[in-house]
Write a protein that holds these residues in place. Structure first.
Motif, PDB file in Angstrom:
ATOM      1  N   SER A 154       0.770  -1.359  -0.058  1.00  0.00           N
ATOM      2  CA  SER A 154      -0.307  -0.376  -0.201  1.00  0.00           C
ATOM      3  C   SER A 154       0.797   1.644   0.146  1.00  0.00           C
ATOM      4  N   GLY A 155       0.567   2.464  -0.866  1.00  0.00           N
ATOM      5  CA  GLY A 155       1.105   3.654  -0.941  1.00  0.00           C
ATOM      6  C   GLY A 155       0.686   5.005  -1.018  1.00  0.00           C
ATOM      7  N   GLN A 156       1.264   5.545  -1.378  1.00  0.00           N
ATOM      8  CA  GLN A 156      -0.088   6.625  -0.531  1.00  0.00           C
ATOM      9  C   GLN A 156       1.229   8.161  -2.221  1.00  0.00           C
ATOM     10  N   MET A 157       0.478   8.692  -2.660  1.00  0.00           N
ATOM     11  CA  MET A 157       1.730  10.273  -2.795  1.00  0.00           C
ATOM     12  C   MET A 157       0.609  11.034  -2.814  1.00  0.00           C
ATOM     13  N   ASP A 158       1.342  12.241  -2.002  1.00  0.00           N
ATOM     14  CA  ASP A 158       0.531  13.172  -1.350  1.00  0.00           C
ATOM     15  C   ASP A 158       1.338  14.656  -1.186  1.00  0.00           C
ATOM     16  N   PRO A 159       0.443  15.391  -1.092  1.00  0.00           N
ATOM     17  CA  PRO A 159       0.889  16.660  -1.031  1.00  0.00           C
ATOM     18  C   PRO A 159       1.778  16.811   0.247  1.00  0.00           C
ATOM     19  N   ALA A 160       2.304  17.721   0.314  1.00  0.00           N
ATOM     20  CA  ALA A 160       3.408  17.811   1.978  1.00  0.00           C
ATOM     21  C   ALA A 160       3.683  19.277   2.081  1.00  0.00           C
ATOM     22  N   GLY A 161       3.638  19.788   2.579  1.00  0.00           N
ATOM     23  CA  GLY A 161       4.709  20.750   3.540  1.00  0.00           C
ATOM     24  C   GLY A 161       6.602  20.592   3.671  1.00  0.00           C
ATOM     25  N   PHE A 162       6.852  20.981   3.233  1.00  0.00           N
ATOM     26  CA  PHE A 162       8.852  21.337   4.454  1.00  0.00           C
ATOM     27  C   PHE A 162       8.515  22.166   5.361  1.00  0.00           C
ATOM     28  N   ALA A 163       9.638  22.608   6.203  1.00  0.00           N
ATOM     29  CA  ALA A 163      10.477  23.106   6.744  1.00  0.00           C
ATOM     30  C   ALA A 163      11.808  22.750   7.558  1.00  0.00           C
ATOM     31  N   GLY A 164      12.607  23.293   7.700  1.00  0.00           N
ATOM     32  CA  GLY A 164      14.141  23.166   7.939  1.00  0.00           C
ATOM     33  C   GLY A 164      15.182  23.908   7.641  1.00  0.00           C
ATOM     34  N   VAL A 165      16.115  23.358   8.591  1.00  0.00           N
ATOM     35  CA  VAL A 165      17.363  24.807   8.031  1.00  0.00           C
ATOM     36  C   VAL A 165      18.878  23.758   7.744  1.00  0.00           C
ATOM     37  N   ASP A 166      19.815  24.478   6.787  1.00  0.00           N
ATOM     38  CA  ASP A 166      20.166  23.638   6.702  1.00  0.00           C
ATOM     39  C   ASP A 166      21.632  25.107   6.324  1.00  0.00           C
ATOM     40  N   GLY A 167      23.071  24.311   6.225  1.00  0.00           N
ATOM     41  CA  GLY A 167      24.220  24.929   6.402  1.00  0.00           C
ATOM     42  C   GLY A 167      24.793  25.016   5.328  1.00  0.00           C
ATOM     43  N   VAL A 168      25.504  25.520   4.767  1.00  0.00           N
ATOM     44  CA  VAL A 168      27.019  24.781   3.900  1.00  0.00           C
ATOM     45  C   VAL A 168      27.828  26.006   3.855  1.00  0.00           C
ATOM     46  N   VAL A 169      29.839  25.395   3.669  1.00  0.00           N
ATOM     47  CA  VAL A 169      30.382  25.597   3.850  1.00  0.00           C
ATOM     48  C   VAL A 169      31.158  25.451   2.795  1.00  0.00           C
ATOM     49  N   VAL A 170      31.729  26.592   1.554  1.00  0.00           N
ATOM     50  CA  VAL A 170      32.215  26.195   0.447  1.00  0.00           C
ATOM     51  C   VAL A 170      33.661  27.073   0.597  1.00  0.00           C
ATOM     52  N   LYS A 171      34.729  26.372  -0.469  1.00  0.00           N
ATOM     53  CA  LYS A 171      35.727  27.358  -0.487  1.00  0.00           C
ATOM     54  C   LYS A 171      36.094  26.852  -2.052  1.00  0.00           C
ATOM     55  N   ASN A 172      35.967  28.552  -2.691  1.00  0.00           N
ATOM     56  CA  ASN A 172      36.477  28.218  -4.100  1.00  0.00           C
ATOM     57  C   ASN A 172      35.028  28.036  -4.865  1.00  0.00           C
ATOM     58  N   SER A 173      35.288  26.374  -5.591  1.00  0.00           N
ATOM     59  CA  SER A 173      33.147  26.221  -6.034  1.00  0.00           C
ATOM     60  C   SER A 173      32.557  24.608  -5.090  1.00  0.00           C
ATOM     61  N   LEU A 174      33.545  24.015  -4.393  1.00  0.00           N
ATOM     62  CA  LEU A 174      33.382  22.998  -3.625  1.00  0.00           C
ATOM     63  C   LEU A 174      32.851  23.358  -2.350  1.00  0.00           C
ATOM     64  N   GLY A 175      31.838  21.974  -1.714  1.00  0.00           N
ATOM     65  CA  GLY A 175      31.940  22.590  -0.368  1.00  0.00           C
ATOM     66  C   GLY A 175      30.722  21.227   0.191  1.00  0.00           C
ATOM     67  N   LEU A 176      30.376  21.786   1.857  1.00  0.00           N
ATOM     68  CA  LEU A 176      29.982  20.365   1.428  1.00  0.00           C
ATOM     69  C   LEU A 176      28.546  21.198   2.599  1.00  0.00           C
ATOM     70  N   ARG A 177      27.543  20.726   2.639  1.00  0.00           N
ATOM     71  CA  ARG A 177      25.905  21.310   2.507  1.00  0.00           C
ATOM     72  C   ARG A 177      25.307  20.342   3.880  1.00  0.00           C
ATOM     73  N   LEU A 178      24.757  20.460   5.331  1.00  0.00           N
ATOM     74  CA  LEU A 178      24.098  19.879   6.091  1.00  0.00           C
ATOM     75  C   LEU A 178      22.780  20.444   6.308  1.00  0.00           C
ATOM     76  N   GLY A 179      21.716  19.398   6.432  1.00  0.00           N
ATOM     77  CA  GLY A 179      20.617  20.285   6.310  1.00  0.00           C
ATOM     78  C   GLY A 179      19.859  19.215   7.172  1.00  0.00           C
ATOM     79  N   VAL A 180      18.898  19.815   8.268  1.00  0.00           N
ATOM     80  CA  VAL A 180      17.222  18.922   8.763  1.00  0.00           C
ATOM     81  C   VAL A 180      15.982  19.350   8.491  1.00  0.00           C
TER      82      VAL A 180
END
Length: 218
Positions: A154-180
């Protein structure tokens, strides 16, 4: 009494993923076009587009899934993030817990579009970092793992809402992103035969490639 089940079967998953990829691609292309227009009117030191992809902690058969998105900066402190996440193929273990809907429903896949507000701050010389608070709409794919659900499909596809925070560190053109972030939606509970409020947390760790980076941005 026959158990009522809504949604589509797990075998229809590729169709959902195709539709999700198409929708996300359209959102990403729109974001890129909007950012390109903004880039022409701004100094070259203002970064506009970050492509991110990596691992997502989801409720699939494996604890880790994949995620991919495009984060387009559309103002000094505003950005639009459009992306998709998906768990690995396979069957989930069933459960007999029925205390709440969250006990037997799992988020498998989804797509989202989340505007974000950047927390202003000065930037160091050697690298760049940003923190965004985001919220926006999307679509999620959930699966009922109650052990009495027919064939656990049994599966469902439903509209949803999202809320959260993310942080990114970039040096030159490459970086790391962490989010919740937290997913909010309303799903149909087959046993209760009614719509039930549902929420689930999600965590992401991704690599980032940033376009058009020159100079220092505050």
């Amino acid at each position: 009494e026959m158990l009522r089940v809504t949604g589509v079967q797990t075998c229809a998953l590729p169709i959902f993923l195709v539709r999700a990829l198409l929708a996300t691609s359209l959102l990403a292309i729109s974001s890129l076009l909007f950012s390109a227009t903004a880039l022409a009117a701004r100094p070259p030191s203002d970064p506009q587009v970050r492509v991110h992809g990596g691992l997502s902690l989801v409720q699939g058969p494996l604890p880790l899934g994949v995620s991919l998105g495009v984060d387009s900066r559309v103002g000094r402190n505003l950005a639009l993030d459009a992306g998709i996440f998906a768990s690995m193929p396979g069957e989930l273990d069933t459960t007999d817990l029925r205390a709440t809907t969250r006990d037997h429903v799992r988020v498998r896949h989804g797509l989202y579009t989340m505007p974000g507000l950047r927390i202003p701050h000065p930037q160091p010389r050697g690298f760049r970092w940003d923190v965004y608070v985001r919220a926006g709409p999307g679509v999620v794919w959930t699966e009922d793992i109650w052990d009495r659900a027919p064939d656990n499909t049994s599966g469902q596809m439903d509209p949803a809402g999202f809320a959260g925070v993310d942080g990114v560190v970039v040096k030159n053109s490459l970086g790391l992103r962490l989010g919740v972030r937290t997913v909010f939606t309303s799903i149909y509970d087959a046993q209760l035969q009614s719509d039930q409020f549902f929420w689930a947390p999600q965590y992401n760790a991704e690599l980032v490639y940033q376009f058009g980076v020159k100079g220092t941005v505050n």
